[in-house]
Design an enzyme around this catalytic site. Structure first.
Site, mmCIF file in Angstrom:
data_model
loop_
_atom_site.group_PDB
_atom_site.id
_atom_site.type_symbol
_atom_site.label_atom_id
_atom_site.label_comp_id
_atom_site.label_asym_id
_atom_site.label_seq_id
_atom_site.Cartn_x
_atom_site.Cartn_y
_atom_site.Cartn_z
ATOM 1 N N CYS A 144 65.378 9.907 70.818
ATOM 2 C CA CYS A 144 65.018 9.688 69.413
ATOM 3 C C CYS A 144 65.799 8.515 68.813
ATOM 4 O O CYS A 144 65.519 7.375 69.142
ATOM 5 C CB CYS A 144 65.166 10.982 68.628
ATOM 6 N N HIS A 172 63.083 15.436 71.568
ATOM 7 C CA HIS A 172 64.424 16.009 71.759
ATOM 8 C C HIS A 172 64.463 17.095 72.826
ATOM 9 O O HIS A 172 64.404 18.284 72.484
ATOM 10 C CB HIS A 172 64.898 16.641 70.446
ATOM 11 N N GLU A 175 66.925 18.216 74.325
ATOM 12 C CA GLU A 175 68.142 19.037 74.177
ATOM 13 C C GLU A 175 67.957 20.179 73.187
ATOM 14 O O GLU A 175 68.794 21.064 73.092
ATOM 15 C CB GLU A 175 69.338 18.146 73.785
HETATM 16 N N1 GLN Z 1 64.135 8.496 62.408
HETATM 17 C C1 GLN Z 1 65.493 8.507 62.847
HETATM 18 C C2 GLN Z 1 66.052 7.094 62.923
HETATM 19 O O1 GLN Z 1 65.375 6.168 62.647
HETATM 20 C C3 GLN Z 1 65.611 9.176 64.209
HETATM 21 C C4 GLN Z 1 65.348 10.651 64.067
HETATM 22 C C5 GLN Z 1 66.007 11.478 65.135
HETATM 23 O O2 GLN Z 1 66.843 11.014 65.926
HETATM 24 N N2 GLN Z 1 65.680 12.743 65.120
HETATM 25 O O3 GLN Z 1 67.189 6.921 63.253
#
Ligand code: GLN
Length: 200
Positions: free
Chosen positions: A84, A175, A177
């Protein structure tokens, strides 16, 4: 599964979902090093960059003088796994005039690409070579909009690339995890194991 030889796997410990990744690493039988300072990187064979807020994580990586060392190591084959926000941190480019961070992986990303109504959701996804039915948890997730020819697309959701690998660099927009499914972490472990063996 407890491995024959333990690996030392780092989890970047500046912000975000650190403890969940650390738990997965331990469950796979390896040692976890929580990484906050450049010298922590000397002890590890691979590094996980968790989800969180990419702008914050990027600033903190600069503040703790981690960015440069991580970049140098990764350019020599050191394995990184970004989930992410971690995916955003590895990207060469971020859509919309935003300065990119580590610029290691030849991908362009769109942050927050799944819209407000769908800020978080879970779906089963095929991840090439890893799983037919991976429970993917998306939280304000990015997606990959462009990628170089040697980037291997591992998974797509509604026509958007949400997991990929380029050599030693592995990224997921979701995610793993936050589930109980360790198959993607096991895949990363294999990349780390190969890297370690190649160093010896
Ligand atoms: N949208 C977040 C960002 O731009 C990332 C979201 C996440 O890691 N769950 O950093």
């Amino acid at each position: 599964m407890v491995s024959e030889k333990r690996l030392n796997i780092g989890v970047l410990n500046v912000q975000g979902a650190v403890s969940e990744h650390a738990e997965f690493v331990r469950s796979l039988g390896d040692n976890v090093v929580l990484v906050k300072h450049p010298e922590d990187l000397d002890q590890i064979d691979g590094l996980i960059i968790p989800g969180g807020e990419s702008t914050t994580i990027g600033k903190l990586m600069d503040k703790y003088q981690l960015s440069e060392t991580v970049r140098e190591k990764a350019n020599k084959g050191f394995p990184l796994f970004g989930t992410c926000a971690g995916l955003i941190l590895l990207a060469d480019e971020i859509e919309g005039n935003e300065k990119a961070h580590l610029q290691l992986m030849n991908i362009t990303v769109n942050r927050n690409s799944f819209g407000r109504q769908r800020e978080s959701f879970e779906t089963l996804l095929a991840v090439n070579g890893v799983a037919e039915d991976f429970p993917a948890v998306f939280i304000r997730a990015p997606h990959i909009v462009e990628f170089a020819a040697d980037v291997n697309v591992l998974s797509e959701y509604e026509g958007r690339v949400v997991a990929a690998q380029q050599g030693n660099l592995l990224v997921t927009a979701f995610h793993p995890e936050l589930t109980e499914d360790m198959r993607i972490h096991r895949h990363f472990r294999q990349i780390v194991d190969n890297y370690k063996k190649a160093q010896q």
